[in-house]
Design a protein around this motif. Sequence first.
Motif, PDB file in Angstrom:
ATOM      1  N   THR A   1       0.814  -1.206   0.000  1.00 29.54           N
ATOM      2  CA  THR A   1       0.000   0.000   0.000  1.00 29.54           C
ATOM      3  C   THR A   1       0.849   1.258   0.000  1.00 29.54           C
ATOM      4  O   THR A   1       0.374   2.320  -0.353  1.00 29.54           O
ATOM      5  N   ARG A   2       2.111   1.172   0.426  1.00 28.48           N
ATOM      6  CA  ARG A   2       2.946   2.356   0.550  1.00 28.48           C
ATOM      7  C   ARG A   2       3.770   2.555  -0.717  1.00 28.48           C
ATOM      8  O   ARG A   2       4.979   2.414  -0.735  1.00 28.48           O
ATOM      9  N   GLU A   3       3.119   2.842  -1.823  1.00 25.94           N
ATOM     10  CA  GLU A   3       3.818   3.020  -3.090  1.00 25.94           C
ATOM     11  C   GLU A   3       3.694   4.464  -3.516  1.00 25.94           C
ATOM     12  O   GLU A   3       2.610   4.965  -3.747  1.00 25.94           O
ATOM     13  N   SER A   4       4.832   5.148  -3.627  1.00 27.28           N
ATOM     14  CA  SER A   4       4.807   6.589  -3.833  1.00 27.28           C
ATOM     15  C   SER A   4       4.637   7.000  -5.273  1.00 27.28           C
ATOM     16  O   SER A   4       4.339   8.149  -5.552  1.00 27.28           O
ATOM     17  N   ASN A   5       4.812   6.073  -6.212  1.00 25.33           N
ATOM     18  CA  ASN A   5       4.872   6.498  -7.607  1.00 25.33           C
ATOM     19  C   ASN A   5       3.734   5.980  -8.450  1.00 25.33           C
ATOM     20  O   ASN A   5       3.805   6.012  -9.662  1.00 25.33           O
ATOM     21  N   GLU A   6       2.638   5.510  -7.849  1.00 23.01           N
ATOM     22  CA  GLU A   6       1.603   4.869  -8.642  1.00 23.01           C
ATOM     23  C   GLU A   6       0.797   5.847  -9.487  1.00 23.01           C
ATOM     24  O   GLU A   6       0.118   5.457 -10.407  1.00 23.01           O
ATOM     25  N   GLN A   7       0.870   7.133  -9.162  1.00 19.55           N
ATOM     26  CA  GLN A   7       0.089   8.097  -9.923  1.00 19.55           C
ATOM     27  C   GLN A   7       0.901   8.745 -11.040  1.00 19.55           C
ATOM     28  O   GLN A   7       0.434   9.672 -11.683  1.00 19.55           O
ATOM     29  N   ALA A   8       2.145   8.278 -11.275  1.00 22.65           N
ATOM     30  CA  ALA A   8       2.947   8.842 -12.356  1.00 22.65           C
ATOM     31  C   ALA A   8       2.257   8.624 -13.688  1.00 22.65           C
ATOM     32  O   ALA A   8       1.526   7.666 -13.880  1.00 22.65           O
ATOM     33  N   GLY A   9       2.517   9.501 -14.626  1.00 23.75           N
ATOM     34  CA  GLY A   9       1.828   9.411 -15.913  1.00 23.75           C
ATOM     35  C   GLY A   9       2.402   8.341 -16.800  1.00 23.75           C
ATOM     36  O   GLY A   9       3.495   7.837 -16.603  1.00 23.75           O
ATOM     37  N   GLY A  10       1.632   7.990 -17.823  1.00 25.05           N
ATOM     38  CA  GLY A  10       2.160   7.116 -18.867  1.00 25.05           C
ATOM     39  C   GLY A  10       1.741   5.685 -18.725  1.00 25.05           C
ATOM     40  O   GLY A  10       1.256   5.249 -17.700  1.00 25.05           O
TER      41      GLY A  10
ATOM     42  N   PRO B   1      -5.857   4.569 -14.312  1.00 25.28           N
ATOM     43  CA  PRO B   1      -6.052   4.637 -15.761  1.00 25.28           C
ATOM     44  C   PRO B   1      -5.054   5.540 -16.467  1.00 25.28           C
ATOM     45  O   PRO B   1      -4.786   5.342 -17.656  1.00 25.28           O
ATOM     46  N   ALA B   2      -4.488   6.540 -15.786  1.00 28.14           N
ATOM     47  CA  ALA B   2      -3.496   7.392 -16.429  1.00 28.14           C
ATOM     48  C   ALA B   2      -2.255   6.606 -16.812  1.00 28.14           C
ATOM     49  O   ALA B   2      -1.587   6.918 -17.806  1.00 28.14           O
ATOM     50  N   ASN B   3      -1.934   5.573 -16.037  1.00 26.25           N
ATOM     51  CA  ASN B   3      -0.787   4.729 -16.343  1.00 26.25           C
ATOM     52  C   ASN B   3      -1.148   3.547 -17.230  1.00 26.25           C
ATOM     53  O   ASN B   3      -0.298   3.049 -17.974  1.00 26.25           O
ATOM     54  N   ARG B   4      -2.387   3.095 -17.137  1.00 23.18           N
ATOM     55  CA  ARG B   4      -2.793   1.869 -17.822  1.00 23.18           C
ATOM     56  C   ARG B   4      -4.109   2.061 -18.555  1.00 23.18           C
ATOM     57  O   ARG B   4      -5.118   1.435 -18.232  1.00 23.18           O
ATOM     58  N   PRO B   5      -4.117   2.956 -19.562  1.00 26.08           N
ATOM     59  CA  PRO B   5      -5.383   3.203 -20.265  1.00 26.08           C
ATOM     60  C   PRO B   5      -5.926   1.980 -20.964  1.00 26.08           C
ATOM     61  O   PRO B   5      -7.141   1.845 -21.104  1.00 26.08           O
ATOM     62  N   HIS B   6      -5.039   1.056 -21.389  1.00 28.27           N
ATOM     63  CA  HIS B   6      -5.528  -0.143 -22.061  1.00 28.27           C
ATOM     64  C   HIS B   6      -6.376  -0.999 -21.112  1.00 28.27           C
ATOM     65  O   HIS B   6      -7.282  -1.703 -21.557  1.00 28.27           O
ATOM     66  N   ASN B   7      -6.078  -0.940 -19.822  1.00 25.76           N
ATOM     67  CA  ASN B   7      -6.849  -1.735 -18.869  1.00 25.76           C
ATOM     68  C   ASN B   7      -8.291  -1.269 -18.755  1.00 25.76           C
ATOM     69  O   ASN B   7      -9.170  -2.028 -18.342  1.00 25.76           O
ATOM     70  N   THR B   8      -8.547  -0.015 -19.103  1.00 27.34           N
ATOM     71  CA  THR B   8      -9.921   0.485 -19.006  1.00 27.34           C
ATOM     72  C   THR B   8     -10.843  -0.211 -19.999  1.00 27.34           C
ATOM     73  O   THR B   8     -12.070  -0.147 -19.845  1.00 27.34           O
ATOM     74  N   LEU B   9     -10.281  -0.873 -21.000  1.00 32.49           N
ATOM     75  CA  LEU B   9     -11.108  -1.660 -21.919  1.00 32.49           C
ATOM     76  C   LEU B   9     -11.844  -2.777 -21.187  1.00 32.49           C
ATOM     77  O   LEU B   9     -12.862  -3.283 -21.674  1.00 32.49           O
ATOM     78  N   TYR B  10     -11.329  -3.148 -20.017  1.00 35.04           N
ATOM     79  CA  TYR B  10     -11.918  -4.256 -19.256  1.00 35.04           C
ATOM     80  C   TYR B  10     -12.741  -3.766 -18.078  1.00 35.04           C
ATOM     81  O   TYR B  10     -13.200  -4.573 -17.267  1.00 35.04           O
ATOM     82  N   ASP B  11     -12.930  -2.444 -17.959  1.00 34.25           N
ATOM     83  CA  ASP B  11     -13.767  -1.925 -16.877  1.00 34.25           C
ATOM     84  C   ASP B  11     -15.165  -2.544 -16.953  1.00 34.25           C
ATOM     85  O   ASP B  11     -15.783  -2.592 -18.021  1.00 34.25           O
ATOM     86  N   GLY B  12     -15.632  -3.014 -15.827  1.00 38.90           N
ATOM     87  CA  GLY B  12     -16.977  -3.563 -15.749  1.00 38.90           C
ATOM     88  C   GLY B  12     -17.101  -5.030 -16.092  1.00 38.90           C
ATOM     89  O   GLY B  12     -18.174  -5.612 -15.934  1.00 38.90           O
ATOM     90  N   ARG B  13     -16.009  -5.653 -16.537  1.00 39.41           N
ATOM     91  CA  ARG B  13     -16.108  -7.047 -16.960  1.00 39.41           C
ATOM     92  C   ARG B  13     -16.217  -8.003 -15.777  1.00 39.41           C
ATOM     93  O   ARG B  13     -16.877  -9.042 -15.872  1.00 39.41           O
TER      94      ARG B  13
END
Length: 389
Positions: free
Chosen positions: A3-12, A157-169
């Motif tokens: 849970t203590r990850e400082s960089n998860e909101q980085a872009g890309g 989603p800012a880091n993993r936009p491709h994963n949003t294709l699976y939102d709701g599955r």
Amino acid sequence: MATRESNEQAGGTGRRALLGAAVLGAGGAVLAPAGTARAADARHGGGRGLRSLPVPTIVGHRGASGYRPEHTLGAYQLALDMGADIVEAGDLVPTRDGHLVCRHEPEIGGTTDVADHPEFAGRRTTKTLDGASVTGWFTEDFTLAELKRLRAVERIPANRPHNTLYDGRWGIPTFEEVLRWQDEQTRRRGKQVWIYPETKHPTYFRRLGLGLEERVAKLLREHGKDRRNSPVILQSFEPTSIQRLRRLVDNPLVVLLSGAGSRPWDFVESGDPRTVADLITPEGLKEIASYAQGIGPTLDLVIPRDAAGRLTEPTTLVRDAHRAGLILHPYTLRNENPFLPADFREGTDPDAYGDVFGAYRRYFATGIDGVFTDNPDTGLLAREDFVND
């Protein structure tokens, strides 16, 4: 976990390279020839336990979370398909009626579509979680039936936009569903599937009357997976949670360790002044070894980074932990450029895919026993390269 990850909101985001059937099960933790009888024997304590796992071991972090929304059966399934030896299924948090579900945090506004449900708008609130103010929707305010009306979405989603294709599955899995899924996958694949659940914020939930450890132990006993050689490793950032689990089950246990200057929240609550830096001394590791089989340190405790984000020289942690009889599964290696050490990024583009293979080799060269990874396909290749050097 972690849970203590400082960089998860980085872009890309990184480019995806699914390896498919070419890596299915390669190098995995095969306990016995194909067949359910030997798999069942391992599940009930008759297998070789931790000794059956390869070194290094690749742990699919919240499943294959670089490719699918984390802590979904889809992410867990893909991690196995990509060659992970163990699946971190899941981070365990309770519902109001006492069931355990798999979510990164009890706050689910970022991992589900709860905000799209007007009937739950009034559940949005602000709470203090391990000393931090958090606003959102919390699992402990929902019954399991209510949570089952929600669907999982990509958390970053800012880091993993491709994963949003699976939102709701997929929906939110319960721990009991994961235990049944583990048995099903073991039968289908003809080899023992391992899982690596974590108790999340156990002190916080115990104060709410929703103690995690007893619930975990009850389910493990009901499924015959509470033995020394059972294919379930339990982990927590709070040492007292691991100590409590040790009194309830015989499973392998791992203490997670954040930054050197941090304090486990149970230490904060009890007034214990020690920090993680104290726990990773030879004396601290010896104490951990008296009740656990391993540690899960953040990668910076194994190879620190300098001010520019480049890897420096390894610490003595791996050697010291091994001398204390502990295994090490550091977290977390990702292939996306923003998450890699600066010297393994490709150019300056935050969307680029970095040299995760080189980073793996640096960490594996320290002698660690395994690693948590969001990208079990690259981890598998790096392990094979390392072993064959």
